[in-house]
Design a protein around this motif. Structure first.
Motif, short mmCIF file in Angstrom:
data_model
loop_
_atom_site.label_atom_id
_atom_site.label_comp_id
_atom_site.label_asym_id
_atom_site.label_seq_id
_atom_site.Cartn_x
_atom_site.Cartn_y
_atom_site.Cartn_z
N ALA A 156 11.77 -18.01 -158.85
CA ALA A 156 11.20 -16.69 -158.59
C ALA A 156 9.71 -16.80 -158.36
O ALA A 156 9.00 -17.50 -159.09
N ILE A 157 9.22 -16.11 -157.33
CA ILE A 157 7.78 -16.05 -157.06
C ILE A 157 7.22 -14.87 -157.84
O ILE A 157 7.41 -13.71 -157.46
N GLY A 158 6.55 -15.15 -158.93
CA GLY A 158 6.07 -14.09 -159.79
C GLY A 158 7.19 -13.49 -160.61
O GLY A 158 8.36 -13.90 -160.52
N ARG A 159 6.84 -12.51 -161.41
CA ARG A 159 7.81 -11.86 -162.29
C ARG A 159 7.65 -10.35 -162.21
O ARG A 159 6.60 -9.84 -161.83
N LEU A 160 8.72 -9.68 -162.61
CA LEU A 160 8.71 -8.24 -162.82
C LEU A 160 9.27 -7.98 -164.20
O LEU A 160 10.31 -8.55 -164.56
N ASP A 161 8.61 -7.11 -164.99
CA ASP A 161 9.11 -6.88 -166.34
C ASP A 161 10.41 -6.10 -166.29
O ASP A 161 10.85 -5.62 -165.24
N VAL A 162 11.03 -5.96 -167.44
CA VAL A 162 12.39 -5.42 -167.50
C VAL A 162 12.46 -3.97 -167.01
O VAL A 162 13.49 -3.53 -166.48
N ASN A 163 11.36 -3.21 -167.14
CA ASN A 163 11.36 -1.81 -166.73
C ASN A 163 10.80 -1.60 -165.32
O ASN A 163 10.64 -0.45 -164.91
N THR A 164 10.52 -2.66 -164.60
CA THR A 164 9.99 -2.57 -163.24
C THR A 164 11.05 -3.01 -162.24
O THR A 164 11.76 -3.99 -162.47
N SER A 165 11.14 -2.30 -161.14
CA SER A 165 12.10 -2.63 -160.09
C SER A 165 11.35 -2.99 -158.82
O SER A 165 10.12 -2.98 -158.77
N GLY A 166 12.11 -3.31 -157.76
CA GLY A 166 11.50 -3.56 -156.48
C GLY A 166 11.68 -4.97 -155.97
O GLY A 166 12.59 -5.70 -156.39
N LEU A 167 10.78 -5.38 -155.07
CA LEU A 167 10.90 -6.64 -154.33
C LEU A 167 10.66 -7.83 -155.24
O LEU A 167 9.63 -7.91 -155.92
N LEU A 168 11.61 -8.76 -155.21
CA LEU A 168 11.45 -10.03 -155.90
C LEU A 168 11.82 -11.12 -154.91
O LEU A 168 12.90 -11.11 -154.32
N ILE A 169 10.91 -12.07 -154.71
CA ILE A 169 11.11 -13.16 -153.75
C ILE A 169 11.51 -14.41 -154.51
O ILE A 169 10.87 -14.78 -155.49
N LEU A 170 12.55 -15.07 -154.04
CA LEU A 170 13.01 -16.33 -154.61
C LEU A 170 13.08 -17.37 -153.51
O LEU A 170 13.42 -17.06 -152.36
N THR A 171 12.79 -18.61 -153.84
CA THR A 171 12.79 -19.69 -152.86
C THR A 171 13.17 -20.99 -153.53
O THR A 171 13.21 -21.10 -154.76
#
Length: 396
Positions: free
Chosen positions: A242-257
């Motif tokens: 995962a490129i960066g993180r989003l906490d459990v209560n945040t949604s949206g774009l997540l990039i994986l490579t």
């Protein structure tokens, strides 16, 4: 009166006239009745043992508490060190707490893939070109041995470092040392077996996922919560990062490579890649407050600022704003609004660098970029693509 004559069945079974054995039917019914009585008696005995056990545990608990009080009194009086072989009650309590905290894993449903139409003929030809193109091995820079082994799926980097320290890894017949580098032409052996290392001689894979609230960006969670890796498809010859993180209560774009160099290019603070969020706030941000955030404020972990911020409307007491930052500290957007005395009721990441959240991508779904799209991202990052003169990993 004479005895009755034997039946054909009795004669066949070999029963004589003087035999006192009862017919098979009677013996079968009697054994069944005895078996039933024995099972009933066992049930009664189990119930009695259970009752006696509960009473015994109650008494044992009382005796144990008394013993603990006596032991505690002796321990307070004595200043001697504990004997060898005794257990540490503090460590035992920590272990029990860790065991209690770990919850059973909940099986998650697989994420759906976004269905897209076939691109035009020109893009299809470029996709085929990049799919078949490979990087010349002479243009691939050597990598550290532990990193190359971990990237090839032999084990984790920490395990590889331990094996290297144990002398279990050889490079071209010589025992490897930490920090040694290997290239595509080197012969590597691990515990006597030849390892065919995998090199980034082709384009990596990039996947866009619309993360939902309640999911965590981790491979293991003691609380048994759903992770993004439980829902995403498995990579065949590598692993998703995962490129960066989003906490459990945040949604949206997540990039994986599958490219560690690309992760570094996006996430390293020195590159200052923009992150854009849609923020729903309970209340309204004044013009002076927007100016204050763009100039920067002092948080508990240092100075933080917003690059750009603009209003997106809203109904009632909830207002939407778009916020652009150039760093990704833990809960930074929420803490910036908390600094103003406002509460963030919803937070969605809509863009990371040059990649935006696709409009047709639903929550909990993913889309994998084709080779042509991946090549554009690699060129933007400065890492190059197959067919270029040189491919180097950018690390800082």
């Amino acid at each position: 009166m004479g005895k009755p004559a034997l039946t054909k069945r009795q004669m066949r079974d070999g029963i004589s006239k003087t035999s006192k054995r009862k017919p098979a039917k009677l013996s079968h019914s009697k054994s069944a009745r005895l078996e039933k009585e024995r099972e009933q008696q066992e049930r009664y005995e189990r119930a009695e043992r259970k009752d006696r056990g509960e009473q015994g545990r109650g008494k044992a608990a009382g005796q144990s508490s008394q013993r603990n009080e006596r032991v505690t009194g002796r321990h307070e009086q004595s200043q001697e060190r504990p004997q060898r072989g005794t257990t540490n009650p503090q460590r035992g309590a920590e272990g029990e707490a860790r065991t209690e905290r770990r919850q059973p894993k909940v099986r998650a449903t697989r994420a759906k893939k976004l269905a897209v139409r076939q691109p035009n003929q020109e893009i299809q030809e470029k996709v085929r070109f990049f799919r078949e193109k490979r990087v010349d091995s002479s243009n691939i820079e050597p990598a550290r041995i532990q990193k190359a082994l971990a990237a090839s799926g032999v084990g984790s980097r920490r395990e590889m470092e331990q094996w290297i320290l144990q002398g279990s890894v050889k490079i071209n017949g010589k025992v490897a040392q930490l920090g040694d580098k290997v290239g595509p032409s080197d012969h590597v052996e691990v515990r006597g077996s030849h390892i065919k290392l995998k090199w980034p001689d082709r384009l990596p894979r990039i996947l866009l996922y619309y993360k939902q609230e309640g999911e965590i960006v981790s491979r293991d969670d003691p609380q048994g919560r759903t992770t993004i890796f439980d829902r995403l498809p498995q990579a065949a010859s590598s692993r998703w990062v995962a490129i960066g993180r989003l906490d459990v209560n945040t949604s949206g774009l997540l990039i994986l490579t599958t490219s560690g160099a690309l992760v570094n290019r996006f996430a390293h603070p020195s590159f200052e890649v923009e992150r854009e969020y849609a923020v729903r706030v309970l209340g309204e941000v004044s013009t002076d407050q927007m100016k204050e955030l763009t100039e920067g404020v002092e948080l508990e972990d240092g100075f933080a600022k917003v690059e750009r911020m603009f209003e997106q409307g809203g109904e009632g007491v909830n207002k939407w704003y778009n916020v652009v930052l150039k760093e990704g500290r833990n809960r930074e957007v929420r803490r910036l609004f908390e600094y103003l005395g406002l509460t963030v009721s919803r937070l969605v990441r809509v863009r990371f660098g040059p990649i935006g959240l696709p409009a047709r991508l639903k929550r909990g779904s993913f889309y994998e970029l084709n080779e042509f799209e991946v090549a554009n991202i690699m060129r933007w990052s400065g890492l190059g693509v197959p067919g270029d003169k040189q491919v180097r990993e950018t690390t800082k």
